[in-house]
Design an enzyme around this catalytic site. Sequence first.
Site, PDB file in Angstrom:
ATOM      1  NE  ARG A   1     -13.604   1.886   5.979  1.00 39.65           N
ATOM      2  CZ  ARG A   1     -11.778   2.718   5.276  1.00 39.65           C
ATOM      3  NH1 ARG A   1     -11.089   2.604   5.310  1.00 39.65           N
ATOM      4  NH2 ARG A   1     -11.372   1.113   4.807  1.00 39.65           N
TER       5      ARG A   1
ATOM      6  CB  SER B   1      -5.250  -0.893   0.260  1.00 40.27           C
ATOM      7  OG  SER B   1      -5.243   0.072   0.232  1.00 40.27           O
TER       8      SER B   1
ATOM      9  CD  GLU C   1      -2.514  -1.297   2.250  1.00 38.26           C
ATOM     10  OE1 GLU C   1      -3.299  -0.556   1.945  1.00 38.26           O
ATOM     11  OE2 GLU C   1      -2.348  -1.870   3.650  1.00 38.26           O
TER      12      GLU C   1
ATOM     13  CG  ASP D   1     -14.174  -1.446   6.002  1.00 38.26           C
ATOM     14  OD1 ASP D   1     -14.695  -0.033   6.226  1.00 38.26           O
ATOM     15  OD2 ASP D   1     -13.729  -2.240   5.445  1.00 38.26           O
TER      16      ASP D   1
ATOM     17  CG  ASN E   1      -9.310  -0.277   7.134  1.00 40.04           C
ATOM     18  OD1 ASN E   1      -8.534  -1.614   6.667  1.00 40.04           O
ATOM     19  ND2 ASN E   1     -10.674  -0.854   7.414  1.00 40.04           N
TER      20      ASN E   1
ATOM     21  N   GLY F   1      -6.975   5.264   4.861  1.00 42.16           N
ATOM     22  CA  GLY F   1      -6.692   6.283   3.827  1.00 42.16           C
ATOM     23  C   GLY F   1      -6.973   8.051   4.180  1.00 42.16           C
TER      24      GLY F   1
ATOM     25  CD  GLU G   1     -10.664  -5.585   5.838  1.00 40.40           C
ATOM     26  OE1 GLU G   1      -9.888  -3.957   5.684  1.00 40.40           O
ATOM     27  OE2 GLU G   1     -10.903  -5.821   5.355  1.00 40.40           O
TER      28      GLU G   1
ATOM     29  CE1 TYR H   1      -7.222   4.217  -1.659  1.00 40.77           C
ATOM     30  CE2 TYR H   1      -6.875   2.386  -2.396  1.00 40.77           C
ATOM     31  CZ  TYR H   1      -6.898   3.064  -1.089  1.00 40.77           C
ATOM     32  OH  TYR H   1      -7.300   2.469   0.486  1.00 40.77           O
TER      33      TYR H   1
END
Length: 307
Positions: free
Chosen positions: A253, A148, A21, A255, A270, A274, A268, A214
């Site tokens: 974060r 990502s 990443e 998800d 994070n 990002g 998951e 992205y």
Amino acid sequence: MTLQAQDFGRVAVLMGGWAAERDVSLVSGAAVLEGLQRRGVDAYGIDAGRDVLDVLARGGYDRVFNILHGRGGEDGVIQGALEVIGLPYTGSGVLGSAIAMDKYRTKLLLQSLGIPTPGFALIASEDDLDAAIGLGFPLMVKPALEGSSIGMSRANDADQLRTAWRLAAGYHSHVMAECWVTGAEYTAAILGREPLPLIKLETPHDFYDYDAKYHADDTRYLIPCGLDAAAEREMQALALRTFDAVAASGWGRVDILADGEGRPWVIEVNTVPGMTGHSLVPMAARAVGIDFDELVWRILAQTLEAR
């Protein structure tokens, strides 16, 4: 007392690194650096290499804004090193970072605590493919130690599973297969102890993959997310419970997928999300009046608190 920019001292913004990443981290890092500098913080960008501790020592830094994504920066490695040299840093500590980065062990923990997460199997070698087949199709196949959506793909049968496993194994030998959930995708950003408004993600792709995250212009980010207030609060509470379960802290974060009956399934966590122009935490923050510069200020301010 009102916090002043000089209270932070000299700040290193760690970005780049050596993980898959890296490119995303460089974009995130540039945005964070500019945001802090606009607020008057004495911040400096560092493209972290294997000599990063020497660079930090020579630079006389007082604290670190860690925006390294992936292995080496989001898995407890840099966190442990910073603990040793006594530099405060943003985000989760060693334990929370290490657990959350490992998708397989995160799910083992969630399962043990009764937090709903789709069925899963670890594929450490080709011999484990039969166990994954036993979950039923379709399956999501992903490297257990990447973010990502790198190396992820959908498998609809045994042949596709083998291909997906080989793709994911190119990033890490431990690969995880996960039962596919058909339904809506949400993300819950967390700042301090507060879940921010949920974002519903819509993409014409099979899933919210690297390109959808992205590059694509057809990904939709819905805030408000479309849930009624009670359902949104319940999902936010589930996200915070999950965040706590993996010992994450500071910001991050979670998800979540909701199936056709509206039941939530945690995917998951994070711990260094990002911070690019397409990123979700800044979007959620803007929905409650927190602009990007204020967001990075608040994250950095957490380094002044006792860990």
